[in-house]
Design an enzyme around this catalytic site. Structure first.
Site, PDB file in Angstrom:
ATOM      1  N   CYS A 130      79.700 -27.829  46.316  1.00  8.39           N
ATOM      2  CA  CYS A 130      79.540 -26.399  46.028  1.00  8.39           C
ATOM      3  C   CYS A 130      79.759 -25.638  47.335  1.00  8.39           C
ATOM      4  O   CYS A 130      79.167 -25.982  48.366  1.00  8.39           O
ATOM      5  CB  CYS A 130      78.154 -26.138  45.449  1.00  8.39           C
ATOM      6  SG  CYS A 130      77.863 -27.112  43.951  1.00  8.39           S
ATOM      7  N   CYS A 155      76.819 -24.225  49.630  1.00  6.05           N
ATOM      8  CA  CYS A 155      75.627 -25.074  49.834  1.00  6.05           C
ATOM      9  C   CYS A 155      75.801 -25.964  51.067  1.00  6.05           C
ATOM     10  O   CYS A 155      76.819 -26.637  51.210  1.00  6.05           O
ATOM     11  CB  CYS A 155      75.392 -25.927  48.594  1.00  6.05           C
ATOM     12  SG  CYS A 155      74.090 -27.159  48.797  1.00  6.05           S
ATOM     13  N   GLU A 185      64.790 -34.549  53.461  1.00  2.36           N
ATOM     14  CA  GLU A 185      63.808 -33.493  53.647  1.00  2.36           C
ATOM     15  C   GLU A 185      63.107 -33.165  52.332  1.00  2.36           C
ATOM     16  O   GLU A 185      63.704 -33.194  51.268  1.00  2.36           O
ATOM     17  CB  GLU A 185      64.492 -32.241  54.211  1.00  2.36           C
ATOM     18  CG  GLU A 185      64.939 -32.479  55.647  1.00  2.36           C
ATOM     19  CD  GLU A 185      65.557 -31.263  56.308  1.00  2.36           C
ATOM     20  OE1 GLU A 185      65.286 -31.063  57.506  1.00  2.36           O
ATOM     21  OE2 GLU A 185      66.295 -30.514  55.667  1.00  2.36           O
ATOM     22  N   CYS A 216      66.313 -22.854  49.969  1.00  2.87           N
ATOM     23  CA  CYS A 216      67.283 -23.552  49.102  1.00  2.87           C
ATOM     24  C   CYS A 216      68.627 -23.680  49.788  1.00  2.87           C
ATOM     25  O   CYS A 216      69.131 -22.727  50.344  1.00  2.87           O
ATOM     26  CB  CYS A 216      67.612 -22.776  47.841  1.00  2.87           C
ATOM     27  SG  CYS A 216      66.296 -22.044  46.995  1.00  2.87           S
ATOM     28  N   CYS A 273      59.332 -29.366  46.607  1.00  3.15           N
ATOM     29  CA  CYS A 273      60.767 -29.450  46.346  1.00  3.15           C
ATOM     30  C   CYS A 273      61.251 -30.820  46.838  1.00  3.15           C
ATOM     31  O   CYS A 273      61.180 -31.133  48.024  1.00  3.15           O
ATOM     32  CB  CYS A 273      61.454 -28.307  47.093  1.00  3.15           C
ATOM     33  SG  CYS A 273      63.219 -28.299  46.862  1.00  3.15           S
ATOM     34  N   CYS A 276      75.294 -35.257  49.082  1.00  3.36           N
ATOM     35  CA  CYS A 276      75.660 -34.944  47.694  1.00  3.36           C
ATOM     36  C   CYS A 276      77.143 -35.217  47.537  1.00  3.36           C
ATOM     37  O   CYS A 276      77.919 -34.959  48.447  1.00  3.36           O
ATOM     38  CB  CYS A 276      75.356 -33.464  47.406  1.00  3.36           C
ATOM     39  SG  CYS A 276      75.538 -33.026  45.664  1.00  3.36           S
TER      40      CYS A 276
HETATM   41  N1  SAH Z   1      72.022 -30.259  43.110  1.00  4.21           N
HETATM   42  C1  SAH Z   1      71.119 -29.538  42.307  1.00  4.21           C
HETATM   43  C2  SAH Z   1      69.764 -29.316  42.936  1.00  4.21           C
HETATM   44  C3  SAH Z   1      69.700 -28.954  44.412  1.00  4.21           C
HETATM   45  S1  SAH Z   1      70.168 -27.357  44.934  1.00  4.21           S
HETATM   46  C4  SAH Z   1      71.712 -28.227  41.889  1.00  4.21           C
HETATM   47  O1  SAH Z   1      72.766 -27.871  42.414  1.00  4.21           O
HETATM   48  O2  SAH Z   1      71.165 -27.592  41.006  1.00  4.21           O
HETATM   49  C5  SAH Z   1      68.838 -26.244  44.462  1.00  4.21           C
HETATM   50  C6  SAH Z   1      69.347 -24.798  44.252  1.00  4.21           C
HETATM   51  O3  SAH Z   1      69.668 -24.136  45.498  1.00  4.21           O
HETATM   52  C7  SAH Z   1      70.625 -24.745  43.420  1.00  4.21           C
HETATM   53  O4  SAH Z   1      70.577 -23.712  42.476  1.00  4.21           O
HETATM   54  C8  SAH Z   1      71.656 -24.445  44.469  1.00  4.21           C
HETATM   55  O5  SAH Z   1      72.816 -23.936  43.898  1.00  4.21           O
HETATM   56  C9  SAH Z   1      70.919 -23.482  45.362  1.00  4.21           C
HETATM   57  N2  SAH Z   1      71.536 -23.316  46.675  1.00  4.21           N
HETATM   58  C10 SAH Z   1      72.326 -24.174  47.342  1.00  4.21           C
HETATM   59  N3  SAH Z   1      72.724 -23.647  48.534  1.00  4.21           N
HETATM   60  C11 SAH Z   1      72.149 -22.421  48.621  1.00  4.21           C
HETATM   61  C12 SAH Z   1      72.151 -21.406  49.635  1.00  4.21           C
HETATM   62  N4  SAH Z   1      72.784 -21.582  50.770  1.00  4.21           N
HETATM   63  N5  SAH Z   1      71.446 -20.294  49.391  1.00  4.21           N
HETATM   64  C13 SAH Z   1      70.741 -20.138  48.236  1.00  4.21           C
HETATM   65  N6  SAH Z   1      70.701 -21.058  47.259  1.00  4.21           N
HETATM   66  C14 SAH Z   1      71.392 -22.201  47.443  1.00  4.21           C
HETATM   67 FE1  SF4 Z   2      75.083 -30.720  45.549  1.00  4.34          FE
HETATM   68 FE2  SF4 Z   2      74.434 -28.433  46.785  1.00  4.34          FE
HETATM   69 FE3  SF4 Z   2      76.062 -28.379  44.667  1.00  4.34          FE
HETATM   70 FE4  SF4 Z   2      73.439 -28.937  44.312  1.00  4.34          FE
HETATM   71  S1  SF4 Z   2      74.300 -27.006  45.070  1.00  4.34           S
HETATM   72  S2  SF4 Z   2      75.215 -30.026  43.423  1.00  4.34           S
HETATM   73  S3  SF4 Z   2      73.022 -30.094  46.234  1.00  4.34           S
HETATM   74  S4  SF4 Z   2      76.490 -29.379  46.663  1.00  4.34           S
END
Ligand code: SAH
Ligand code: SF4
Length: 402
Positions: free
Chosen positions: A139, A142, A115, A373, A128, A135
């Site tokens: 986290c 996420c 996406e 995000c 974006c 991944c």
């Molecule tokens: N993997 C990279 C880039 C992708 S995530 C990273 O982790 O930085 C882009 C941003 O969205 C990151 O700051 C991530 O922590 C945040 N993010 C992920 N899941 C989210 C959620 N459910 N609500 C708000 N932000 C989120």
């Molecule tokens: Fe991967 Fe989501 Fe963590 Fe970014 S925030 S490193 S996309 S698991």
């Protein structure tokens, strides 16, 4: 929300043919030599092709008016410049657009879907871009983190997201603009690119680097490196390389100011704890008050949103040229986290503001099309309809202000 199957679907990329998108000039020169382009012509052909691909955005060799018919048919016989297939295009109530793209298999693999999201704002538009399908990191807040890594995207696939979005937004100049003319950067729809889609870009360093160097090439797409931001969960060794070898802006997914909590929220912290991470930021090549690092901080109710956390955050970032971006948590089906109450986010933001950081709350965009995000996921793990209905009800109940 609108949903559309684009009518003029570009011929989609073929799995077998090498794509001329995403290779650097030397590689392109070698590819041309390999199909018999005479040595003395190679340099000129490379700059012609570069212009067609990245200034005019053509996706069909037949549109390359100043390339002879013979050469066009040689190119067509050996290479492709086709765009990926658009599986779905959605437009949110707030103008945010999301594309689900399908890329052909690489080697023995299967086709993959990713996406890409476009977020229009006053005076700018941000794309974006995803770097991986899924991944490897997990986290805990996420959605992408619940999906296993399917594979890294290639430089071609990363760049194709930008090219396709520019096609769909009418962001390439008219095809009859004379070769060599400047692309106006002022009325471009896509003014900024963020590597904040699916995946951890620094676990796919080489391909991301290649794609971003092409996106910022002054004779092609010409995006300023100051308008490209790479977001990482904190892969410390690659942070230094990002500054040295790519030179784009950096964003760090911080989310916690204590190692014990960050170990849970962003588990890569166990490998590269806060001290090392902040040290890498302090020494990020090119960092200055004019080129600050963005620290992303997702607001999770009763987890990381206390005023003590705000105080510790300011302390932690002391001396680092920093911007702070508070992201209201975007829920997804199955998560145990909740977004902090709005009053708490405001209190937290006020504290940060008083410490000298400007307007730090990121407004969620495209929530009705799951484009915010951390909500991106590929078709292989899309929600069942019943889940989606339950989820939409939850969003309406919990986030009426949107
Ligand atoms: N993997 C990279 C880039 C992708 S995530 C990273 O982790 O930085 C882009 C941003 O969205 C990151 O700051 C991530 O922590 C945040 N993010 C992920 N899941 C989210 C959620 N459910 N609500 C708000 N932000 C989120
Ligand atoms: Fe991967 Fe989501 Fe963590 Fe970014 S925030 S490193 S996309 S698991």
């Amino acid at each position: 929300m609108e949903q559309a199957r684009p009518s003029a679907k570009p011929r989609s990329a073929s799995a077998e043919m090498p794509n001329l998108i995403g290779v650097d000039r030397e590689e392109m020169a070698a590819m041309l030599r390999g199909v018999g382009v005479p040595d003395r012509q190679v340099k000129m052909r490379v700059s012609q092709l570069w212009n067609w691909l990245y200034v005019r955005g053509v996706s069909d060799f037949d549109d390359m008016a100043n390339v002879s018919k013979d050469l066009r048919s040689t190119l067509r016989a050996h290479f492709t410049i086709a765009r990926p297939e658009i599986v779905e295009e959605q437009v949110s109530n707030d103008g945010t657009r999301k594309w689900l793209l399908r890329f052909p298999p690489r080697g023995a693999g299967r086709p993959v879907e990713v996406e890409t999201v476009y977020i229009p704002e006053a005076g700018r538009g941000t794309l974006c871009v995803s770097s991986q399908v899924g991944c490897t990191l997990t986290c805990s807040f996420c959605h992408t983190g619940t999906q296993r890594l399917v594979r890294n995207l290639t430089a071609e696939e990363i760049l194709s997201q930008l090219l396709l979005a520019r096609d769909r937004l009418g962001d390439f100049p008219d095809r009859d603009v004379p070769q060599g003319s400047m692309v106006p950067s002022s009325d471009r729809k896509i003014t900024n690119v963020v590597m904040m889609g699916m995946g951890e870009p620094l676990y796919n360093f080489e391909e991301v680097k290649k794609a971003l160097l092409i996106a910022s090439d002054g004779d092609g797409l010409s995006l300023s490196k100051r308008r490209i931001t790479l977001s990482t969960s904190g892969v410390v060794p690659e942070i230094y390389r990002t500054g040295d070898e790519i030179g784009v802006m950096l964003a760090i997914s911080l989310h916690a100011v204590r190692d014990d909590l960050r170990d849970i929220l962003v588990p890569i912290n166990k490998r590269y704890p806060l001290k090392e991470l902040i040290e890498a930021c302090r020494n990020y090549p090119g960092v200055s008050n004019a080129r600050r690092i963005t620290f992303e901080y997702v607001m999770l109710k009763d987890v990381n949103d206390s005023l003590q956390d705000a105080r510790d955050l300011v302390k932690l970032l002391k001396g680092v040229p920093a911007k702070i971006n508070l992201i209201p948590f975007n829920p997804w089906p199955g998560t145990n986290y909740q977004c902090s109450d709005w009053e708490q986010i405001e209190k937290f933001a006020d504290f940060i503001n008083q410490a000298g950081y400007a307007s730090p709350i990121r407004t969620p965009r495209g929530r009705d099309i799951l484009a915010a995000c951390g909500q991106l996921k590929s078709e292989s793990e899309r929600m069942k309809k019943t889940d989606r209905m339950a989820f939409e009800a939850m969003m309406i109940a919990g986030h009426g202000e949107d």
